[in-house]
Design an enzyme around this catalytic site. Sequence first.
Site, PDB file in Angstrom:
ATOM      1  N   GLY A 198      -9.684   5.300  -6.097  1.00  0.00           N
ATOM      2  CA  GLY A 198      -8.430   4.558  -6.222  1.00  0.00           C
ATOM      3  C   GLY A 198      -7.339   5.030  -5.281  1.00  0.00           C
ATOM      4  O   GLY A 198      -7.606   5.430  -4.142  1.00  0.00           O
ATOM      5  N   VAL A 199      -6.135   5.023  -5.771  1.00  0.00           N
ATOM      6  CA  VAL A 199      -4.981   5.383  -4.957  1.00  0.00           C
ATOM      7  C   VAL A 199      -5.040   6.879  -4.580  1.00  0.00           C
ATOM      8  O   VAL A 199      -4.625   7.279  -3.489  1.00  0.00           O
ATOM      9  CB  VAL A 199      -3.673   4.987  -5.690  1.00  0.00           C
ATOM     10  CG1 VAL A 199      -3.389   5.847  -6.873  1.00  0.00           C
ATOM     11  CG2 VAL A 199      -2.503   4.974  -4.730  1.00  0.00           C
ATOM     12  N   ASP A 200      -5.586   7.664  -5.464  1.00  0.00           N
ATOM     13  CA  ASP A 200      -5.748   9.108  -5.226  1.00  0.00           C
ATOM     14  C   ASP A 200      -6.591   9.344  -3.962  1.00  0.00           C
ATOM     15  O   ASP A 200      -6.202  10.103  -3.052  1.00  0.00           O
ATOM     16  CB  ASP A 200      -6.434   9.717  -6.464  1.00  0.00           C
ATOM     17  CG  ASP A 200      -6.383  11.231  -6.509  1.00  0.00           C
ATOM     18  OD1 ASP A 200      -5.681  11.825  -5.679  1.00  0.00           O
ATOM     19  OD2 ASP A 200      -7.045  11.809  -7.396  1.00  0.00           O
ATOM     20  N   THR A 247      -3.437   2.117 -14.450  1.00  0.00           N
ATOM     21  CA  THR A 247      -3.854   0.699 -14.593  1.00  0.00           C
ATOM     22  C   THR A 247      -5.139   0.357 -13.852  1.00  0.00           C
ATOM     23  O   THR A 247      -5.576  -0.791 -13.871  1.00  0.00           O
ATOM     24  CB  THR A 247      -2.750  -0.270 -14.113  1.00  0.00           C
ATOM     25  OG1 THR A 247      -2.524  -0.053 -12.708  1.00  0.00           O
ATOM     26  CG2 THR A 247      -1.468  -0.082 -14.882  1.00  0.00           C
ATOM     27  N   GLY A 248      -5.740   1.344 -13.184  1.00  0.00           N
ATOM     28  CA  GLY A 248      -6.998   1.104 -12.483  1.00  0.00           C
ATOM     29  C   GLY A 248      -8.167   1.666 -13.271  1.00  0.00           C
ATOM     30  O   GLY A 248      -8.495   1.197 -14.368  1.00  0.00           O
ATOM     31  N   VAL A 249      -8.749   2.717 -12.727  1.00  0.00           N
ATOM     32  CA  VAL A 249      -9.896   3.385 -13.352  1.00  0.00           C
ATOM     33  C   VAL A 249      -9.611   3.759 -14.812  1.00  0.00           C
ATOM     34  O   VAL A 249     -10.504   3.669 -15.667  1.00  0.00           O
ATOM     35  CB  VAL A 249     -10.250   4.666 -12.548  1.00  0.00           C
ATOM     36  CG1 VAL A 249     -11.375   5.447 -13.217  1.00  0.00           C
ATOM     37  CG2 VAL A 249     -10.637   4.321 -11.122  1.00  0.00           C
ATOM     38  N   TYR A 250      -8.386   4.152 -15.119  1.00  0.00           N
ATOM     39  CA  TYR A 250      -8.052   4.615 -16.471  1.00  0.00           C
ATOM     40  C   TYR A 250      -7.805   3.483 -17.473  1.00  0.00           C
ATOM     41  O   TYR A 250      -7.570   3.742 -18.656  1.00  0.00           O
ATOM     42  CB  TYR A 250      -6.866   5.585 -16.423  1.00  0.00           C
ATOM     43  CG  TYR A 250      -7.245   6.992 -15.955  1.00  0.00           C
ATOM     44  CD1 TYR A 250      -8.560   7.326 -15.638  1.00  0.00           C
ATOM     45  CD2 TYR A 250      -6.280   7.992 -15.839  1.00  0.00           C
ATOM     46  CE1 TYR A 250      -8.910   8.600 -15.214  1.00  0.00           C
ATOM     47  CE2 TYR A 250      -6.621   9.282 -15.418  1.00  0.00           C
ATOM     48  CZ  TYR A 250      -7.937   9.581 -15.109  1.00  0.00           C
ATOM     49  OH  TYR A 250      -8.271  10.839 -14.697  1.00  0.00           O
ATOM     50  N   ASP A 295       0.859  -1.182   0.000  1.00  0.00           N
ATOM     51  CA  ASP A 295       0.000   0.000   0.000  1.00  0.00           C
ATOM     52  C   ASP A 295       0.895   1.231   0.000  1.00  0.00           C
ATOM     53  O   ASP A 295       1.603   1.489   0.972  1.00  0.00           O
ATOM     54  CB  ASP A 295      -0.884  -0.045   1.259  1.00  0.00           C
ATOM     55  CG  ASP A 295      -1.771   1.170   1.395  1.00  0.00           C
ATOM     56  OD1 ASP A 295      -1.634   2.131   0.611  1.00  0.00           O
ATOM     57  OD2 ASP A 295      -2.619   1.151   2.303  1.00  0.00           O
TER      58      ASP A 295
HETATM   59  N1  AR6 Z   1      -1.239   1.583  -3.098  1.00  0.00           N
HETATM   60  C1  AR6 Z   1      -0.703   1.240  -4.289  1.00  0.00           C
HETATM   61  N2  AR6 Z   1      -1.430   1.053  -5.403  1.00  0.00           N
HETATM   62  C2  AR6 Z   1      -2.766   1.238  -5.305  1.00  0.00           C
HETATM   63  C3  AR6 Z   1      -3.422   1.600  -4.103  1.00  0.00           C
HETATM   64  C4  AR6 Z   1      -2.589   1.775  -2.955  1.00  0.00           C
HETATM   65  N3  AR6 Z   1      -3.092   2.138  -1.779  1.00  0.00           N
HETATM   66  N4  AR6 Z   1      -4.755   1.694  -4.348  1.00  0.00           N
HETATM   67  C5  AR6 Z   1      -4.940   1.370  -5.651  1.00  0.00           C
HETATM   68  N5  AR6 Z   1      -3.748   1.084  -6.222  1.00  0.00           N
HETATM   69  P1  AR6 Z   1      -6.200   4.057  -9.946  1.00  0.00           P
HETATM   70  P2  AR6 Z   1      -5.666   5.396 -12.514  1.00  0.00           P
HETATM   71  C6  AR6 Z   1      -3.440   0.703  -7.601  1.00  0.00           C
HETATM   72  O1  AR6 Z   1      -7.559   3.665 -10.385  1.00  0.00           O
HETATM   73  O2  AR6 Z   1      -5.984   4.149 -13.260  1.00  0.00           O
HETATM   74  C7  AR6 Z   1      -8.770   8.203  -9.497  1.00  0.00           C
HETATM   75  O3  AR6 Z   1     -10.133   8.382  -9.227  1.00  0.00           O
HETATM   76  C8  AR6 Z   1      -4.549   0.112  -8.440  1.00  0.00           C
HETATM   77  O4  AR6 Z   1      -4.715  -1.268  -8.145  1.00  0.00           O
HETATM   78  O5  AR6 Z   1      -6.025   4.549  -8.557  1.00  0.00           O
HETATM   79  O6  AR6 Z   1      -4.458   6.185 -12.902  1.00  0.00           O
HETATM   80  C9  AR6 Z   1      -8.106   9.501  -9.925  1.00  0.00           C
HETATM   81  O7  AR6 Z   1      -8.643  10.630  -9.274  1.00  0.00           O
HETATM   82  C10 AR6 Z   1      -4.035   0.331  -9.839  1.00  0.00           C
HETATM   83  O8  AR6 Z   1      -3.133  -0.714 -10.210  1.00  0.00           O
HETATM   84  O9  AR6 Z   1      -5.556   5.188 -10.922  1.00  0.00           O
HETATM   85  C11 AR6 Z   1      -8.365   9.515 -11.399  1.00  0.00           C
HETATM   86  O10 AR6 Z   1      -9.640  10.028 -11.692  1.00  0.00           O
HETATM   87  C12 AR6 Z   1      -3.220   1.628  -9.709  1.00  0.00           C
HETATM   88  O11 AR6 Z   1      -3.074   1.864  -8.306  1.00  0.00           O
HETATM   89  C13 AR6 Z   1      -8.295   8.058 -11.788  1.00  0.00           C
HETATM   90  O12 AR6 Z   1      -8.642   7.328 -10.599  1.00  0.00           O
HETATM   91  C14 AR6 Z   1      -3.873   2.844 -10.353  1.00  0.00           C
HETATM   92  O13 AR6 Z   1      -5.279   2.773 -10.181  1.00  0.00           O
HETATM   93  C15 AR6 Z   1      -6.916   7.643 -12.207  1.00  0.00           C
HETATM   94  O14 AR6 Z   1      -6.939   6.323 -12.656  1.00  0.00           O
END
Ligand code: AR6
Length: 172
Positions: free
Chosen positions: A32-34, A118-121, A10
């Site tokens: 997500g992580v944000d 790699t998440g929402v995007y 994390d």
């Molecule tokens: N630690 C490490 N990695 C994480 C954590 C954590 N605590 N939580 C999630 N991940 P995402 P994006 C991973 O969706 O695709 C937001 O709403 C997750 O499994 O967080 O760049 C922003 O505000 C995935 O592999 O980011 C934007 O609107 C990775 O982090 C949008 O999402 C990225 O997933 C950005 O989307």
Amino acid sequence: MNIVEVLKGDITEFKVDAIVNAANSTLLGGGGVDGAIHRKAGPLLLEECKKLKGCKTSEAKITKGYNLKAKFVIHTVGPVYKDGKSGEPELLYRCYYNSLKLASENNIRTIAFCAISTGVYGYPKKQAADISFKAIFDYLKNNDNDFSKIYMVLYDDETFEIFNEVFKKYGK
Ligand code: AR6
């Protein structure tokens, strides 16, 4: 000792000079992580982010880490994946490159990345892993820098396995 290390974990728990947030262009938080980073950092992070007036895709901006263990947060905005032919690879590459450049300018020596986009995007993970490591190793090759550790932090087993497999190509 290898500067780059791939770990499962994390990112909000990392005690490093800077963690890199996968933000959106408003820089005003999200899921997500944000969302996790903002929750742990506390409301002062959002206050500082408001002053930054957003961030374009592939660019990076820095704030303090507030209640996080990390001193700083580097916010970068990854591309939304469409078809891979809409400039996404270059934009994702520049997220890593620009984050490392900004970190260097701020004397950051230890930094942790999450898997941007790699998440929402929706960026396909194997392709994202290739681009991430290429950008990081290109940066290290092309620039004088003082990084002692660059962590790639993956949150779930599947993403960790994919990134770790790609990482082996880079002479672990
Ligand atoms: N630690 C490490 N990695 C994480 C954590 C954590 N605590 N939580 C999630 N991940 P995402 P994006 C991973 O969706 O695709 C937001 O709403 C997750 O499994 O967080 O760049 C922003 O505000 C995935 O592999 O980011 C934007 O609107 C990775 O982090 C949008 O999402 C990225 O997933 C950005 O989307």
